[in-house]
Motif scaffolding. Sequence first.
Motif, PDB file in Angstrom:
ATOM      1  N   ARG A 233       0.828  -1.214   0.000  1.00 12.51           N
ATOM      2  CA  ARG A 233       0.000   0.000   0.000  1.00 12.51           C
ATOM      3  C   ARG A 233       0.861   1.264   0.000  1.00 12.51           C
ATOM      4  NH1 ARG A 233      -4.522  -1.820   4.573  1.00 12.51           N
ATOM      5  NH2 ARG A 233      -5.343  -3.609   3.419  1.00 12.51           N
ATOM      6  N   LEU A 234       2.038   1.160  -0.577  1.00 10.26           N
ATOM      7  CA  LEU A 234       2.969   2.284  -0.586  1.00 10.26           C
ATOM      8  C   LEU A 234       2.438   3.423  -1.448  1.00 10.26           C
ATOM      9  CD1 LEU A 234       6.332   0.345  -1.007  1.00 10.26           C
ATOM     10  CD2 LEU A 234       5.485   1.454   1.081  1.00 10.26           C
ATOM     11  N   ARG A 235       2.626   4.642  -0.948  1.00  4.97           N
ATOM     12  CA  ARG A 235       2.238   5.845  -1.699  1.00  4.97           C
ATOM     13  C   ARG A 235       3.450   6.568  -2.266  1.00  4.97           C
ATOM     14  NH1 ARG A 235      -3.058   7.249  -0.984  1.00  4.97           N
ATOM     15  NH2 ARG A 235      -4.173   6.113   0.651  1.00  4.97           N
ATOM     16  N   SER A 236       4.625   6.197  -1.791  1.00  2.96           N
ATOM     17  CA  SER A 236       5.841   6.842  -2.301  1.00  2.96           C
ATOM     18  C   SER A 236       7.006   5.873  -2.171  1.00  2.96           C
ATOM     19  CB  SER A 236       6.145   8.126  -1.521  1.00  2.96           C
ATOM     20  OG  SER A 236       6.429   7.830  -0.154  1.00  2.96           O
ATOM     21  N   ILE A 237       8.056   6.156  -2.896  1.00  3.77           N
ATOM     22  CA  ILE A 237       9.286   5.366  -2.816  1.00  3.77           C
ATOM     23  C   ILE A 237      10.457   6.349  -2.852  1.00  3.77           C
ATOM     24  CG2 ILE A 237       9.308   4.957  -5.330  1.00  3.77           C
ATOM     25  CD1 ILE A 237      10.281   2.302  -2.769  1.00  3.77           C
ATOM     26  N   PHE A 254       1.970  -2.845  -8.280  1.00  6.16           N
ATOM     27  CA  PHE A 254       0.789  -3.063  -7.443  1.00  6.16           C
ATOM     28  C   PHE A 254       0.894  -2.348  -6.099  1.00  6.16           C
ATOM     29  CE2 PHE A 254       0.502  -6.581 -10.430  1.00  6.16           C
ATOM     30  CZ  PHE A 254      -0.838  -6.601 -10.730  1.00  6.16           C
ATOM     31  N   ASN A 255       1.117  -1.045  -6.145  1.00  6.96           N
ATOM     32  CA  ASN A 255       1.074  -0.182  -4.968  1.00  6.96           C
ATOM     33  C   ASN A 255       0.198   1.020  -5.293  1.00  6.96           C
ATOM     34  OD1 ASN A 255       2.926  -0.932  -2.505  1.00  6.96           O
ATOM     35  ND2 ASN A 255       4.041  -1.626  -4.322  1.00  6.96           N
ATOM     36  N   ASN A 256       0.322   2.085  -4.503  1.00  5.55           N
ATOM     37  CA  ASN A 256      -0.466   3.301  -4.725  1.00  5.55           C
ATOM     38  C   ASN A 256       0.444   4.498  -5.017  1.00  5.55           C
ATOM     39  OD1 ASN A 256      -2.931   2.010  -4.244  1.00  5.55           O
ATOM     40  ND2 ASN A 256      -2.767   2.319  -2.040  1.00  5.55           N
TER      41      ASN A 256
END
Length: 348
Positions: A233-237, A254-256
């Motif tokens: 459910r990551l919104r940033s990297i 497959f994250n956000n």
Amino acid sequence: MMKTCSILLLILIIRGVSLQCTISTFDDTVIRINNVKETINGCLSPETITFKGQITAIAINNQDNILDLNYGAVQNISSNFRLDLRNNRIEFIREGAFLNLPGLYYINLRYNEITWIAKNSFKDLPSLSEVLLSDNKITVVWQQAFNNLPKLRYIAFTGNKLDRFDQDWFSATPNVERLYFGYNQLREITRGAFINLPNLKFLLFAQNLLEYIDPDAFKGLRNLEKMTFEDNRLRSIELNLHRPSKLAELYIMFNNITYISDRMLETLRPSLKSFEVYRNPWQCSCLDKIVSWGLKNNISVNAGWFRPELKATAVCVYPTTYSQACLDRGENEYELGFWAHVWKKKDY
């Protein structure tokens, strides 16, 4: 008194029960030693088996009467051997379960019912290089559960119910290279989370509940080659990696995630070979930037065009303002439910 103790000792030896087997683990349990079948009681040791000779493999599989691995469950075997304990009903691994086994190099505990791993469950095993704990129900791992394992390289926790990772599970065990932690319930990775495991090369955290990774989570890791954060459910990297980085593969599909900074791309550029980014709600300008960056630097960027078996196409979203700019934005700058057409979130 001396006569009584001698008689007791003789009885224990006759029964084939080790003096260190204070609580029995096995009860008429079928085992295979080098694929030769026999039955044991109490603990597994040279005193309780009939097999004589060099042991290379011990398998105890598909037994429904093994609930706990108690102190000294497997002990005093000097051979170089592998131990297979798959698909039993083991629930607890207790302190000192594996005792005086200088040549044990591999333990497979997959497909049990393990919920609890106590302190010193895996201790003083100088040859142990692989431990497989996947596909159990582990919720609790005590500090120093993996203690003084100088050759441990690979450990798999995949498919359990762990909501935290704690490097203090490992004590005097500095050479772990591969950590598999997929299909658990981890929500964040904190600052310096692996600093006591400096030789990590592969980190796999696919299919957790990850919402946040601290930029300094991988501080001190100079040998990282592959990281997988697929299906979270990551919104940033935004990661601070050791420079020069050795990271060759990064999987964040497959994250956000909607945005990636130029700084992050520059950090990845020198060593990265493969970057899997599909099925994120990328701003279209950011996705274009990543693809162009990959082409320019000879980095394979998978945005979805070549994965028809996953029905993954290069879908992106346009923010409501400055749609041609790749900016770090809040959710209020997108249409409601902006990620819905990219992929549907799973319920865990």
